[in-house]
Write a protein that holds these residues in place. Structure first.
Motif, PDB file in Angstrom:
ATOM      1  N   SER A  13       0.832  -1.208   0.000  1.00  0.00           N
ATOM      2  CA  SER A  13       0.000   0.000   0.000  1.00  0.00           C
ATOM      3  C   SER A  13       0.860   1.249   0.000  1.00  0.00           C
ATOM      4  O   SER A  13       0.560   2.221  -0.684  1.00  0.00           O
ATOM      5  N   LEU A  14       1.935   1.212   0.784  1.00  0.00           N
ATOM      6  CA  LEU A  14       2.823   2.370   0.826  1.00  0.00           C
ATOM      7  C   LEU A  14       3.451   2.597  -0.545  1.00  0.00           C
ATOM      8  O   LEU A  14       3.635   3.736  -0.978  1.00  0.00           O
ATOM      9  N   LYS A  15       3.764   1.495  -1.231  1.00  0.00           N
ATOM     10  CA  LYS A  15       4.329   1.634  -2.575  1.00  0.00           C
ATOM     11  C   LYS A  15       3.300   2.220  -3.526  1.00  0.00           C
ATOM     12  O   LYS A  15       3.581   3.131  -4.306  1.00  0.00           O
ATOM     13  N   LYS A  16       2.079   1.708  -3.432  1.00  0.00           N
ATOM     14  CA  LYS A  16       1.022   2.216  -4.301  1.00  0.00           C
ATOM     15  C   LYS A  16       0.794   3.710  -4.068  1.00  0.00           C
ATOM     16  O   LYS A  16       0.440   4.443  -4.982  1.00  0.00           O
ATOM     17  N   GLN A  65       3.349  14.159   2.789  1.00  0.00           N
ATOM     18  CA  GLN A  65       3.600  12.753   3.104  1.00  0.00           C
ATOM     19  C   GLN A  65       2.461  12.174   3.942  1.00  0.00           C
ATOM     20  O   GLN A  65       2.043  11.041   3.730  1.00  0.00           O
ATOM     21  N   GLN A  66       1.974  12.989   4.877  1.00  0.00           N
ATOM     22  CA  GLN A  66       0.870  12.518   5.713  1.00  0.00           C
ATOM     23  C   GLN A  66      -0.350  12.192   4.853  1.00  0.00           C
ATOM     24  O   GLN A  66      -1.027  11.189   5.058  1.00  0.00           O
ATOM     25  N   GLN A  67      -0.595  13.044   3.868  1.00  0.00           N
ATOM     26  CA  GLN A  67      -1.760  12.811   3.029  1.00  0.00           C
ATOM     27  C   GLN A  67      -1.578  11.519   2.217  1.00  0.00           C
ATOM     28  O   GLN A  67      -2.505  10.743   2.067  1.00  0.00           O
ATOM     29  N   ARG A  68      -0.354  11.289   1.726  1.00  0.00           N
ATOM     30  CA  ARG A  68      -0.135  10.045   0.992  1.00  0.00           C
ATOM     31  C   ARG A  68      -0.210   8.840   1.926  1.00  0.00           C
ATOM     32  O   ARG A  68      -0.635   7.759   1.520  1.00  0.00           O
ATOM     33  N   LEU A  69       0.177   9.057   3.193  1.00  0.00           N
ATOM     34  CA  LEU A  69       0.017   7.981   4.169  1.00  0.00           C
ATOM     35  C   LEU A  69      -1.468   7.652   4.340  1.00  0.00           C
ATOM     36  O   LEU A  69      -1.863   6.485   4.412  1.00  0.00           O
ATOM     37  N   CYS A  70      -2.283   8.693   4.397  1.00  0.00           N
ATOM     38  CA  CYS A  70      -3.723   8.462   4.539  1.00  0.00           C
ATOM     39  C   CYS A  70      -4.260   7.718   3.319  1.00  0.00           C
ATOM     40  O   CYS A  70      -5.169   6.889   3.437  1.00  0.00           O
ATOM     41  N   ILE A  71      -3.699   8.017   2.163  1.00  0.00           N
ATOM     42  CA  ILE A  71      -4.111   7.289   0.957  1.00  0.00           C
ATOM     43  C   ILE A  71      -3.696   5.824   1.083  1.00  0.00           C
ATOM     44  O   ILE A  71      -4.476   4.913   0.807  1.00  0.00           O
TER      45      ILE A  71
END
Lengths: 284, 292, 300
Positions: free
Chosen positions: A160-163, A185-191
Motif C-alpha cells: 500500500s505504501l508503494k502504491k 507525506q501525511q496525506q499520501r500515508l492516509c491514501i
C-alpha cells in the motif's frame, strides 16, 4: 451487522423508488457501455430542517475519476460523504432517495455500514493520521477487518505504501510516528491507509486543500495511477485540478446538480449557462 | 493613574494567596510534624509495625496506617476505574443528548454528596450488608471502605476522563470509520489511546481523592491499627487516624507531632499525585497538538 | 505522469466474512451501559434509603429545638445554625479572595510564569486532603492566633479549603466575558478598573454565583476540617460570638454514630441530619444547574 450503529440518523423512511436498473440521467453517447459503480437517484439530504442537497441524480463510473466542483458550501463534500455513510455520524440528518453501490442500496436496513465503509474508502481534506507509527497507521485498517497473519499484514502495508508512492521516502522509518511526516507525506500515508483495506471506490474530499503545489502534483499523479484499479471521486474547488485529473465532472451549486458530463466537454462547451459563468470566474 | 496602580497591587497581592496558603500548609506540617523524629527515627516511624501512641512507652510505627491507606485506595481503584471510565465512555460515545442531560447532573450530584453522608450510609447499610453477605465478624472492613471510596471517586474520574475524551479530534474517529472499523474498534483502538493520558490523569486524581478522604474511611473501615491479612479485615487509614486521635492528644506531645507527621506524609503523597497528573496532562495536550 | 503506469493493484480481498467484532462490540457496549447503571443505582439506593428513613424524623420540632436528654431526643437546631454560620463565614472570606485572584489572572494578564505558578498552587491546594486543612487550621488559627476552637477558626479553615474551587469558577466565567465588551468600555474612556467593576464583573456574576453556590454545598458538608477547629458534640447553647464553639450537622452525624451511649435512639437523629444535609446539597446543585442552563440559553 452493525444495524444500530448510528442511532442519531433517521433512516430513509420509505424505500424511495427502487427503480433499478434505473434510467441514467443526462446520459451521453460515450457513457452507454460504462459500468456504473455508484448510482444516485433522486436524493434529498437535510441537516435538521434545512435542505443541503436537492433532487440529485448521477452515476459514478467504474475505473474513472469523477470530480465534483462548485463554490464552497454548495454541498459537494456533503454529497460524497453520503457514499460511505459518513454523514451518519452527524446527528439530525436525513436522506431521501436511493444510493446504490454495485446495484445494492447502501442505505437499506440490512446494509452493513462497516463493510460499506471498507469498500468505499475516503481521504479527508486535512491529513488525519492517527498518533501512531507509520506502519501501525496502515496496518490499522487490516487489523480491524480481521487480518491477523503477520506476514500478510506486512506485505500489504508495504504494498500500500508503494502504491501511494510513499515507500521510497519512508522505508527506513516505518516505525516512527506518522505525525513527524510532512503534510504531503501525511496525506499520501492516509491514501496508503485507505488502499490497504482494498476498497473499490475511493472518495477524495479536497485532498490537496492544505498542501503545497509540489505535494499537490504528487497526489494528482497518484490519482491518475490509481484509477487503473479503483473508482475515484474527488471533491475540489480548484477547476484546473478537476480538468487535469478527472474524466467526468459534476458541477454543483446551492445543493443542486447543475451539470454532469465528460470533463473535456463540460470545460469546453458547457451546456448550462451557470456552469459557464462559474468556469469563467463570474461567481463563486 | 495612581489609583489604577493601587488596584493592580491589591489584586496582585491577593492573587498570591493560594501560593501563600500552600506554602503555609507545608511550613506548618513540617514545623509541627518534624519534632516527632526527636522521639523516633524516620525509618522506625515509617516502617514500624505497631501504632500504640498512648502506651507507655508509646510506639509510633505507621506502617499499618500506610498499608491501611494503600489497601483501601487500591481497592477503590478497582471500583472507580471501571465505573468512572465506563461512565465517561458511555456519556461520550453512546448517550444521546437526552441521556446526557439526565446523566451528567446525576454524576454531579454524586460528586456533591458530602463524605459524611457516604460514611453514614456505609455504616448503617453497606457494612451490615457485607457482614451478612460474607458471613464475617465485622462489616467494617478494608473492602467496605474500598467500595465506598470507589463510588466517591467515580464522579471525579468520570468527569475528567470525559473531558479528555471530548478533546479527541473528530478526524481520528472519521479516519477509523473510513477504513471500515466498527464503533467498538474505533473506541478501543483510536479514541481511548488518544485520550489515554487524559484518562490516566483522571485516574490519578481519583486516587488522590481516595487517599485523602477522611470521614468515610473513619466510619466504615473499622479502625484497627494492625497490618491486615485480607480485604475483609478492619484497617485504619492515615486520614482516619488523624481525625480520630487529634481530639484526644495533648497539644505539643509526641503523639500530637506524630499526627502532624502523618499529615505531612499524606500531603506529600497527594502533592506527588497532583504534579504527576499535571505533567501527564500537559504532555497529552502536546501529543494531540492542542498546544500548551 | 507519463509512462509510470503500474500494474493494477491486485484485488487482495481476503477479509474474513464473519466478524467476532460485532459480538465484541455488543459485549463492550453492554459493560459501558452496566457501569453507568451501577453508578446510577448506587445513587438511587443511597437517596431512597436516607430520604425514607430521614423524613420520618424531620419535623418542625426537629428543625427548631435544641437536643434534649443527652442527645437522644429533641431537635438539631444548634447544629443547623452552626453549619449556617460556618458556611456563611467561609464563603464571606473565600469569595472576595477568590474573585480577586481570578480578576488578577484574567484581567491583569500577568506574565506566563506568574500564571503558571499561581495555577500550580491552586491545583495543588485543591488536591490537599481535607483533614490536612484541619491540621493547618488547628496549628494556625486555634493555636497560633489563639482563636480557640471556634466559629472563626472553623470558617477560616473551610475558606482556605474552598478557595481553589471559587477561583476556578470565577476564572472560567471571567474568561467567558466577550473581549468586545471590554474594548467597548475602554473605548468610551473608562479606566481599567472601571471597566472591570462596571462591565466585566456584572457580566460574569451569574457564573461566579454558580461556583459559589456549588461551594456552599461542599463547605456545609465538610467534616474533617472542623473536627479540631470548630465543632463540638453537645451543647444546648446557641453560639453567642465568633469565638464560640458550635455544633455542626456533618460532625453531629459522626458524633451520634460513634459516641454517646444510646445508639438506638441516636441513629434516627443521625438519619434526620443526613437527610437535611442531602436536601441542602441537592437544592444547591439544582439551583446551580438552573442558573447555568438559563445562562447558556441567554448566550445561545
Amino acid at each position: 451487522m452493525d444495524k444500530q450503529a448510528f442511532p442519531h440518523t433517521a433512516r430513509r423512511p420509505q424505500s424511495a423508488g427502487r427503480q433499478s436498473p434505473a434510467q441514467s440521467p443526462q446520459k451521453t453517447d460515450d457513457t452507454r457501455d460504462m459500468a456504473v459503480r455508484i448510482r444516485v437517484r433522486n436524493i434529498d439530504f437535510y441537516y435538521g430542517n434545512s435542505r443541503a442537497l436537492e433532487k440529485i441524480d448521477m452515476d459514478i463510473y467504474k475505473n474513472r475519476v469523477t470530480a465534483m466542483i462548485g463554490p464552497s458550501g454548495c454541498g459537494k463534500s456533503t454529497f460524497i460523504r453520503l457514499f460511505n455513510r459518513m454523514n451518519d455520524l452527524i446527528p439530525h440528518t436525513r436522506l431521501d432517495g436511493l444510493i446504490e453501490l454495485d446495484n445494492r442500496d447502501i442505505y437499506s436496513s440490512g446494509a452493513d455500514v462497516v463493510d460499506i465503509r471498507r469498500r468505499v474508502g475516503m481521504v479527508f481534506q486535512k491529513p488525519n493520521p492517527f498518533p501512531k507509527s507509520i506502519f501501525e497507521n496502515v496496518a490499522y485498517g487490516l487489523e480491524v477487518n480481521g487480518i491477523r497473519n503477520k506476514k500478510l499484514k506486512e506485505a500489504r502495508v508495504v504494498d500500500s505504501l508503494k502504491k501511494a508512492a510513499l515507500w521510497e521516502e519512508i522505508k527506513d522509518r516505518i516505525h516512527e510516528s506518522a505525525l513527524r511526516l510532512s503534510g504531503g507525506q501525511q496525506q499520501r500515508l492516509c491514501i496508503a491507509r485507505c488502499l490497504a483495506v482494498d476498497p473499490e471506490v475511493i472518495l477524495f474530499d479536497e485532498p490537496c486543500a492544505s498542501l503545497d503545489p509540489i505535494s499537490t502534483r504528487k497526489i494528482e499523479e497518484l490519482l491518475l495511477e490509481l484509477k487503473e484499479s479503483y473508482t475515484i471521486v474527488i471533491v475540489t474547488h480548484n477547476m484546473q485540478q478537476a480538468a487535469r485529473v478527472s474524466d467526468y465532472t459534476a458541477f454543483l451549486y446551492m445543493g443542486k446538480l447543475i451539470e454532469f458530463g465528460e470533463t473535456q466537454k463540460l470545460f469546453t462547451v458547457p451546456r448550462n449557462k451557470m456552469t459557464e459563468e462559474y468556469l469563467t470566474g463570474k461567481f463563486g | 493613574m495612581n489609583r489604577e496602580r493601587l488596584y493592580r497591587w491589591i489584586f496582585t497581592a491577593l492573587a498570591f494567596s493560594s501560593l501563600f496558603f500552600l506554602v503555609g500548609i507545608t511550613v506548618v506540617l513540617f514545623k509541627e510534624g518534624l519534632p516527632v523524629f526527636r522521639e523516633v527515627g524516620l525509618f522506625e516511624f515509617l516502617g514500624g509495625k505497631s501504632w500504640y501512641p498512648t502506651y507507655e512507652p508509646p510506639d509510633f510505627g505507621i506502617r499499618p496506617l500506610i498499608l491501611g491507606s494503600l489497601w483501601v485506595t487500591v481497592g477503590a481503584l478497582f471500583v472507580c476505574v471501571p465505573l468512572g471510565v465506563g461512565t465517561a465512555l458511555y456519556l461520550n460515545e453512546l448517550a444521546g443528548p437526552r441521556q446526557r442531560a439526565v446523566l451528567k447532573p446525576i454524576v454531579e450530584v454524586l460528586a456533591g454528596i458530602p463524605s459524611i453522608v457516604y460514611g453514614f450510609f456505609g455504616m448503617v447499610l453497606v457494612a451490615p450488608f457485607i457482614q451478612d453477605l460474607f458471613n464475617i465478624p465485622v462489616g467494617q472492613t478494608a473492602f467496605t471502605g474500598s467500595l465506598l471510596l470507589g463510588v466517591m471517586a467515580t464522579p471525579t474520574v468520570a468527569s475528567i476522563a470525559e473531558d479528555s475524551l471530548s478533546f479527541v479530534p473528530k478526524s481520528f474517529r472519521e479516519a477509523s470509520f473510513a477504513v471500515g472499523a466498527n464503533r467498538w474498534q474505533t473506541l478501543t483502538r483510536v479514541v481511548i489511546p488518544a485520550a489515554g493520558s487524559g484518562i490516566s490523569t483522571a485516574i490519578i486524581l481519583g486516587m488522590s481523592r481516595a487517599v485523602g478522604e477522611t470521614m468515610t474511611v473513619l466510619m466504615v473501615c473499622g479502625g484497627a491499627a494492625v497490618i491486615p491479612d485480607s480485604f475483609f479485615e478492619p484497617v485504619r487509614p492515615m486520614t482516619a487516624t488523624i481525625a480520630a486521635e487529634m481530639g484526644e492528644t495533648v497539644m505539643g506531645s509526641a503523639h500530637y507531632h506524630a499526627l502532624f507527621a502523618i499529615g505531612l506524609i499524606l500531603f506529600l503523597i497527594t502533592l506527588v499525585f497532583n504534579v504527576v497528573a499535571e505533567i501527564i496532562s500537559r504532555r497529552y495536550r502536546l501529543k494531540l497538538g492542542l498546544g500548551r | 505522469m507519463n509512462g509510470t503506469k503500474t500494474v493494477p493493484f491486485p484485488r487482495a480481498g481476503g477479509f474474513p466474512k464473519f466478524h467476532l467484532r460485532n459480538l465484541t462490540q455488543r459485549i463492550g457496549f453492554f459493560f459501558l451501559f452496566l457501569s453507568v447503571m451501577v453508578t446510577v443505582l448506587f445513587l438511587g439506593v443511597l437517596l431512597v434509603f436516607i430520604v425514607a428513613r430521614g423524613i420520618q424524623v424531620v419535623n418542625w420540632e426537629f428543625l427548631t429545638q435544641p437536643p434534649r436528654e443527652a442527645m437522644t431526643a429533641g431537635g438539631v437546631a444548634p447544629a443547623i445554625l452552626g453549619t449556617f454560620y460556618l458556611t456563611l463565614g467561609a464563603i464571606l472570606c473565600a469569595l472576595p479572595l477568590g474573585v480577586a485572584c481570578a480578576i488578577y489572572l484574567v484581567e491583569y494578564t500577568p506574565k506566563s510564569y506568574v500564571v503558571n505558578l499561581i495555577r500550580m498552587s491552586i491545583n495543588n491546594l485543591a488536591g490537599v486532603p481535607s483533614v490536612v486543612f484541619g491540621l493547618f487550621g488547628l496549628a494556625i488559627f486555634v493555636k497560633f492566633f489563639n482563636f480557640g476552637v471556634s466559629i472563626l477558626s472553623g470558617s477560616l479553615t473551610l475558606a482556605i479549603m474552598v478557595l481553589p474551587s471559587i477561583i476556578s469558577a470565577s476564572q472560567e466565567s471571567l474568561l467567558a466575558v466577550p473581549q468586545s465588551y471590554r474594548e467597548a468600555s475602554l473605548a468610551l474612556g473608562a479606566s481599567h478598573w472601571q471597566t472591570i467593576r462596571k462591565v466585566v464583573i456584572p457580566t460574569a456574576l451569574p457564573g461566579i454565583l454558580t461556583g459559589v453556590i456549588l461551594s456552599i454545598g461542599r463547605v456545609a458538608g465538610e467534616t474533617a476540617p472542623i473536627i479540631f477547629t470548630a465543632a463540638t458534640f453537645y451543647t444546648r447553647m446557641y453560639p453567642s460570638s465568633v469565638f464560640s464553639e458550635v455544633m455542626a450537622l456533618p460532625y453531629h452525624i459522626y458524633a451520634l454514630m460513634t459516641e454517646g451511649v444510646h445508639a438506638d435512639k441516636q441513629a434516627p437523629i443521625a438519619f434526620g441530619c443526613a437527610f437535611i444535609l442531602l436536601c441542602l446539597v441537592l437544592c444547591v446543585s439544582a439551583i446551580a444547574i438552573y442558573i447555568r442552563q438559563k445562562q447558556r440559553s441567554k448566550y445561545g
